[in-house]
Write a protein that holds these residues in place. Structure first.
Motif, PDB file in Angstrom:
ATOM      1  N   TRP A   1      33.052 -11.685   5.662  1.00  0.00           N
ATOM      2  CA  TRP A   1      32.068 -11.789   5.072  1.00  0.00           C
ATOM      3  C   TRP A   1      31.201 -10.480   6.021  1.00  0.00           C
ATOM      4  O   TRP A   1      30.940 -10.641   7.011  1.00  0.00           O
ATOM      5  CB  TRP A   1      31.603 -12.819   5.414  1.00  0.00           C
ATOM      6  CG  TRP A   1      32.137 -14.335   4.229  1.00  0.00           C
ATOM      7  CD1 TRP A   1      33.413 -14.911   4.398  1.00  0.00           C
ATOM      8  CD2 TRP A   1      31.863 -14.044   2.602  1.00  0.00           C
ATOM      9  NE1 TRP A   1      33.077 -15.914   3.346  1.00  0.00           N
ATOM     10  CE2 TRP A   1      31.997 -15.189   2.529  1.00  0.00           C
ATOM     11  CE3 TRP A   1      30.510 -13.638   1.895  1.00  0.00           C
ATOM     12  CZ2 TRP A   1      32.145 -15.986   0.842  1.00  0.00           C
ATOM     13  CZ3 TRP A   1      30.225 -14.097   0.882  1.00  0.00           C
ATOM     14  CH2 TRP A   1      31.420 -14.986   0.326  1.00  0.00           C
ATOM     15  N   TYR A   2      30.394  -9.843   4.950  1.00  0.00           N
ATOM     16  CA  TYR A   2      29.169  -9.235   6.033  1.00  0.00           C
ATOM     17  C   TYR A   2      27.800  -9.292   5.295  1.00  0.00           C
ATOM     18  O   TYR A   2      27.910 -10.098   4.476  1.00  0.00           O
ATOM     19  CB  TYR A   2      29.620  -7.463   4.956  1.00  0.00           C
ATOM     20  CG  TYR A   2      31.090  -7.547   6.015  1.00  0.00           C
ATOM     21  CD1 TYR A   2      30.800  -6.230   6.886  1.00  0.00           C
ATOM     22  CD2 TYR A   2      32.109  -7.155   5.480  1.00  0.00           C
ATOM     23  CE1 TYR A   2      32.244  -6.000   7.229  1.00  0.00           C
ATOM     24  CE2 TYR A   2      33.385  -6.907   6.377  1.00  0.00           C
ATOM     25  CZ  TYR A   2      33.005  -5.905   7.275  1.00  0.00           C
ATOM     26  OH  TYR A   2      34.436  -5.894   7.785  1.00  0.00           O
TER      27      TYR A   2
ATOM     28  N   VAL B   1      25.506   0.449   7.700  1.00  0.00           N
ATOM     29  CA  VAL B   1      26.187   0.036   6.887  1.00  0.00           C
ATOM     30  C   VAL B   1      26.919  -1.536   7.186  1.00  0.00           C
ATOM     31  O   VAL B   1      25.854  -1.883   8.268  1.00  0.00           O
ATOM     32  CB  VAL B   1      27.798   0.445   7.988  1.00  0.00           C
ATOM     33  CG1 VAL B   1      27.130   1.949   8.718  1.00  0.00           C
ATOM     34  CG2 VAL B   1      28.040  -0.307   9.173  1.00  0.00           C
ATOM     35  N   PRO B   2      27.537  -1.922   6.634  1.00  0.00           N
ATOM     36  CA  PRO B   2      27.145  -3.775   6.332  1.00  0.00           C
ATOM     37  C   PRO B   2      27.705  -4.229   7.929  1.00  0.00           C
ATOM     38  O   PRO B   2      28.842  -3.246   8.194  1.00  0.00           O
ATOM     39  CB  PRO B   2      28.458  -3.612   5.045  1.00  0.00           C
ATOM     40  CG  PRO B   2      28.785  -2.501   4.660  1.00  0.00           C
ATOM     41  CD  PRO B   2      28.034  -1.375   4.964  1.00  0.00           C
ATOM     42  N   PHE B   3      26.880  -5.216   8.088  1.00  0.00           N
ATOM     43  CA  PHE B   3      26.775  -6.047   9.240  1.00  0.00           C
ATOM     44  C   PHE B   3      27.845  -7.109   9.213  1.00  0.00           C
ATOM     45  O   PHE B   3      28.337  -8.548   7.992  1.00  0.00           O
ATOM     46  CB  PHE B   3      25.578  -6.263   9.649  1.00  0.00           C
ATOM     47  CG  PHE B   3      26.048  -6.760  10.692  1.00  0.00           C
ATOM     48  CD1 PHE B   3      25.857  -6.242  12.507  1.00  0.00           C
ATOM     49  CD2 PHE B   3      25.088  -8.374  11.268  1.00  0.00           C
ATOM     50  CE1 PHE B   3      26.099  -6.411  13.737  1.00  0.00           C
ATOM     51  CE2 PHE B   3      25.013  -9.398  12.641  1.00  0.00           C
ATOM     52  CZ  PHE B   3      25.514  -8.334  13.354  1.00  0.00           C
TER      53      PHE B   3
ATOM     54  N   GLU C   1      28.125 -10.501   1.195  1.00  0.00           N
ATOM     55  CA  GLU C   1      29.258 -10.240   0.513  1.00  0.00           C
ATOM     56  C   GLU C   1      30.621 -10.539   1.601  1.00  0.00           C
ATOM     57  O   GLU C   1      30.306 -10.272   2.022  1.00  0.00           O
ATOM     58  CB  GLU C   1      28.758  -8.640  -0.901  1.00  0.00           C
ATOM     59  CG  GLU C   1      28.861  -7.685   0.740  1.00  0.00           C
ATOM     60  CD  GLU C   1      28.876  -6.065  -0.064  1.00  0.00           C
ATOM     61  OE1 GLU C   1      29.375  -6.739  -1.840  1.00  0.00           O
ATOM     62  OE2 GLU C   1      28.277  -5.900   0.284  1.00  0.00           O
ATOM     63  N   LYS C   2      31.696 -10.374   0.245  1.00  0.00           N
ATOM     64  CA  LYS C   2      32.980 -10.842   0.983  1.00  0.00           C
ATOM     65  C   LYS C   2      33.627  -9.451   0.871  1.00  0.00           C
ATOM     66  O   LYS C   2      33.908  -9.095  -0.565  1.00  0.00           O
ATOM     67  CB  LYS C   2      33.829 -11.790   0.455  1.00  0.00           C
ATOM     68  CG  LYS C   2      34.908 -12.287   1.443  1.00  0.00           C
ATOM     69  CD  LYS C   2      35.607 -13.347   0.975  1.00  0.00           C
ATOM     70  CE  LYS C   2      36.408 -14.245   2.339  1.00  0.00           C
ATOM     71  NZ  LYS C   2      37.165 -15.609   1.489  1.00  0.00           N
ATOM     72  N   LEU C   3      33.898  -8.911   1.840  1.00  0.00           N
ATOM     73  CA  LEU C   3      34.498  -7.052   1.462  1.00  0.00           C
ATOM     74  C   LEU C   3      35.934  -7.368   1.954  1.00  0.00           C
ATOM     75  O   LEU C   3      36.150  -7.769   3.397  1.00  0.00           O
ATOM     76  CB  LEU C   3      34.268  -5.916   2.543  1.00  0.00           C
ATOM     77  CG  LEU C   3      32.097  -6.192   1.726  1.00  0.00           C
ATOM     78  CD1 LEU C   3      31.755  -5.191   2.823  1.00  0.00           C
ATOM     79  CD2 LEU C   3      32.126  -5.233   0.156  1.00  0.00           C
TER      80      LEU C   3
END
Length: 661
Positions: A214-215, A317-319, A143-145
Motif C-alpha cells: 500500500w502506498y 514519489v509514492p510513499f 493505492e496498492k501497487l
C-alpha cells in the motif's frame, strides 16, 4: 519601558501545546547526537512552555521506535553473536529502558517516553495505526501497487530495507549508504533505482521479485504542499533552510544522463515521452524534465534498453506505507503485511499523546484539543535527515487525515505541526555515524566527564538552527592535541563559575550582615529596565527557537549582574554604609531571580535549588509574574528568612573529574 508597550511587543504563545522529539530506534542506546542534536532542544522548549503557559497545558511526548528493518537486522546479528539475548521484544525493551535512563540523567523529562510496541502505549499505537490507514483509504489517497523488491536467492528470502546496500540514485547525493528505497540522508526512491545493490546476507547482487504494498499518493500532493510552504514563509517563524529543503522535492520528475554516453541527442529525445530538455554547455549531464512520474518511469525503461546509465532528481514519489517483514504493526485486512516503520512513526506522537491522556484518566479524544484546536500548537523537533518524512510525508498525510473532504483541503488553514529542524551535530568535524579513529561517544558516556547542565547549555549554544556544527569535547582528544579551553567547560563556566559566584555572594552576604533575612525595598530602575530587556529578548528568541541566541542573552545578563555585584560590594565595603549594601543586595537578588526563571528550562535542577534556598513557592517560575521583584513572592507581614547556605555549597557544581584536570 511601559507595561503597555511590553504587552504589545511580546509574542503570542498557544494556550495548549504538544512537544515531540522524534523517535530513536529500539536497537541502540542513545548516542550524543540524539541528546545534543534534538532532545535537549525539545526538553528546553517544553520546560519553557510549562513556565510560560502552565504545566497542565503542555504535553511532551517521545518514545522508542520499536519496529522496522533496522531493529530486525540488528537483532538478527546480535542473536548470532549471543543466542541468550531473548526475544526481539526483550531486545527492544532493554534498549528502551536504557534510553529512558539516559534521558533522566540529562534531566530530559517528557510526560511520557513510550514505546511503539510496549505496554498500553503500544496497544494504542496499533489502534491509531489502523484508524489512520482506514481514514487515508476512505479519503481516496491510498493505492496498492505491485513493484519489484530485492530477493536473495541464496537465502530464499525477500530482503528488508537494511539488508540491501548500494549507492543512492539521487543526483548530487553525498550519502555513503543507500538502502532498499531510502538513503542515510533521507532521500526516497523506488527500489529498482538503487545503484549497485548488494545483499548483506550473501554479499551478492539480489534479484528483483514482484511484491504488492500500500502506498500513499504523495505525488498528488505537490501543489498543496507548495501552497503550504508559501504560507509558512509569510506567516511563521519556520526555519528557511527547512522550507528550502522541502521545496527541493516539489520539483517535476527529472533524469540526468552524462553527455559522453549520448551519441545522438535528437534521436534519443524522439524516443522519450513528452519532456523538456536542458542541455547547458558547462554541465556534464543532459537534464530531461517530465510532466509526471509515469512519463519519467517510461523514460527510465527506454534508457535502460539503450544501455544508458542515469540518475534521477528529487521529486515526490509514492510513499510506501506497508512492507512484508514480520516485525511490525499489522495492516488491517492484510494477512502478510505490516506497516513500514517510517509512516507509523509519524503518527506515533498522536498515539503517545492519547496514551498519556489515558494514563491520566482522561478521554483519549482530548488529543484533538492539542493537535487541531486553533489555540493549540504541536512542535516537532527533528534532525535534518528526517525533513522528507516529517516535512513532506507527514504534512501531506496529516492534511488528509485532519480534513473532512480531501478534495477541498485549504493548506493555509489546516492545523499541522510546526517543525523545528536542527542541522547535523558533528563529532570532531565528522557525522556521528561516520567511521573515524575517534569514535563518537554514547550520550551516557559524556556524563563521566561533564555534568548534564554543562552539556545542556553547550549543546544549545552550538547554533544548530543555522548550520552543522562540530561537538569537540577535549577529553576525547589525544593529550598532545588538547590545546586551549574545552568548549564544553567554556559554556558551562557561565553556570559553575559566574552565576554560581553571584548567587553564593548574595546569600553569604545576607547571612553575614542581615542575619539571613532578605532585605526588602524597591529595585533600582536601571536594574528593572535591564531585566525587562533581557526577558523580552529571551522570550522572542525562544518563540523563534533560536536557542544559541538565548545563551547569548543569558551570558550577557549574568556577566552584567556579576559585574554590578563586584563593583557594588567594593563601594559598600569601603564606605561601610549598610544602606548601600542593602540596595546592592536588593538589586542583585533581582538579577538572581530574573536569571533563575530564564535559566530554568536549561538548567532546572540548579534553578530549583535556588528557589528552595530563596524559600519561595513554585509560582516563582511562572511567566505570569516574570517582571515582578522577589518581594512579590514573600509575605510583607514578617521578615523573610532564606534557607541557610553552608560554606562551599554550589548551585551549579562542576563534575568531580574536572578538579583533576
Amino acid at each position: 519601558m511601559s507595561e503597555l508597550k511590553i504587552e504589545k511587543t511580546r509574542p503570542v504563545f498557544p494556550k495548549r501545546a504538544v512537544v515531540t522529539a522524534g523517535m530513536p530506534y529500539g536497537n541502540k542506546e542513545l548516542h550524543f547526537g540524539h541528546v545534543g542534536g534534538m532532545f535537549v532542544h525539545a526538553d528546553t522548549f517544553a520546560r519553557f512552555l510549562r513556565d510560560r503557559i502552565g504545566e497542565e497545558n503542555v504535553i511532551f511526548v517521545s518514545g522508542t521506535d520499536c519496529y522496522g528493518s533496522p531493529i530486525l537486522e540488528s537483532y538478527r546479528k546480535r542473536k548470532e553473536e549471543n543466542s541468550d539475548i531473548g526475544s526481539i521484544m526483550d531486545y527492544v525493551r532493554g534498549n528502551h529502558e536504557k534510553q529512558k535512563e539516559v534521558l533522566e540523567k540529562y534531566q530530559i523529562a517528557p510526560n511520557l517516553y513510550a514505546a511503539s510496541a510496549l505496554g498500553e502505549a503500544g496497544k494504542i499505537h496499533e489502534k491509531v495505526s489502523e484508524e489512520v490507514f482506514l481514514k487515508l483509504e476512505e479519503q481516496g489517497f491510498l493505492e496498492k501497487l505491485t513493484t519489484t523488491q530485492f530477493y536473495d536467492p541464496d537465502f530464499n528470502v525477500f530482503l528488508n530495507g537494511r539488508q540491501v546496500v548500494g549507492q543512492c540514485p539521487i543526483e548530487g547525493c553525498q550519502s555513503e549508504h543507500g538502502y532498499a528505497d531510502e538513503c542515510s540522508l533521507g532521500h526516497q526512491y523506488m527500489p529498482s533505482d538503487l545503484i549497485n545493490p548488494k545483499s548483506t546476507l550473501s554479499g551478492k547482487t539480489p534479484i528483483m521479485k514482484e511484491v504488492s504494498n500500500w502506498y500513499f499518493r504523495l505525488e498528488d500532493c505537490t501543489e498543496m504542499l507548495q501552497t503550504r510552504i508559501d504560507w509558512l514563509r509569510k506567516n511563521t517563524v519556520s526555519r528557511k533552510y527547512l522550507l528550502n529543503t522541502i521545496e527541493e522535492f516539489l520539483k517535476a520528475p527529472v533524469i540526468y544522463v552524462l553527455k559522453k554516453q549520448i551519441e545522438d541527442l535528437k534521436e534519443l529525445e524522439e524516443k522519450l515521452p513528452t519532456h523538456e530538455t536542458i542541455n547547458e554547455e558547462k554541465k556534464s549531464s543532459v537534464t530531461f524534465v517530465f510532466k509526471n512520474l509515469n512519463d519519467r518511469d517510461r523514460a527510465k525503461d527506454i534508457l535502460a534498453a539503450e544501455g544508458l546509465r542515469y540518475r534521477t532528481g528529487k521529486t515526490l514519489v509514492p510513499f510506501r506505507l506497508t512492507g512484508n517483514i514480520e516485525w511490525g504493526v499489522p495492516v488491517p485486512g492484510e494477512k502478510d503485511l505490516t506497516f513500514w516503520v517510517w509512516p507509523e512513526s509519524l503518527w506515533a506522537p498522536i498515539s503517545f499523546t492519547r496514551g498519556y491522556l489515558r494514563l491520566q484518566g482522561k478521554d483519549e479524544d482530548l488529543w484533538k484539543d492539542y493537535f487541531l484546536h486553533e489555540d493549540s500548537e504541536v512542535y516537532q523537533f527533528i534532525g535534518e535527515d528526517n525533513i522528507y518524512f516529517y516535512g513532506i510525508a507527514e504534512m501531506a498525510m496529516f492534511a488528509v487525515l485532519f480534513s473532512e473532504d480531501a478534495n477541498q483541503i485549504d493548506m493555509t488553514k489546516v492545523k499541522l505541526p510546526m517543525l523545528v529542524a536542527n542541522n547535523h551535530i558533528l563529532f570532531m568535524d565528522k557525522k556521528a555515524s561516520s567511521s573515524s579513529d575517534v569514535k563518537p561517544p554514547m550520550a551516557g558516556e559524556l556524563l563521566d566527564y561533564y555534568t548534564d547542565e554543562q552539556l545542556r547549555i553547550h549543546f544549545l549554544s552550538l547554533g544548530l538552527a543555522n548550520k552543522s556544527v562540530s561537538f569537540m569535547p577535549q577529553v576525547y582528544l589525544p593529550k598532545d592535541k588538547q590545546t586551549g579551553a574545552d568548549p564544553v567547560l567554556k559554556d558551562g563556566n557561565l553556570l559553575t563559575n559566574v552565576f554560581n559566584r553571584l548567587i553564593r555572594s548574595c546569600f553569604y552576604q545576607v547571612q553575614s550582615d542581615f542575619d539571613g533575612k532578605l532585605p526588602i525595598g524597591a529595585v533600582s530602575q536601571e536594574v528593572i529596565d535591564e531585566a525587562k530587556d533581557a526577558i523580552l529578548t529571551y522570550e522572542e528568541h525562544m518563540y523563534r527557537h533560536e536557542f544559541h541566541s538565548i545563551t547569548y542573552v543569558l551570558d550577557s545578563y549574568i556577566r552584567s549582574m556579576n559585574k554590578r555585584w563586584a563593583n557594588g560590594i567594593k563601594i559598600a565595603q569601603e564606605s561601610a554604609d549598610k544602606e548601600i549594601l542593602k540596595q546592592l543586595l536588593i538589586d542583585c537578588f533581582h538579577g538572581v531571580r530574573t536569571t533563575s526563571i530564564l535559566l530554568h528550562p536549561i538548567a532546572p535542577r540548579g534553578c530549583e535549588m535556588i528557589q528552595e534556598y530563596l524559600n519561595v513557592g513554585e509560582e516563582f517560575f511562572s511567566w505570569d509574574h516574570v517582571f515582578e521583584p522577589l518581594s512579590y513572592f514573600i509575605s510583607s507581614e514578617k521578615e523573610h528568612e532564606l534557607k541557610y547556605l553552608e560554606p562551599r555549597v554550589d548551585f551549579f557544581a562542576k563534575h568531580p573529574s574536572q578538579f583533576e584536570r
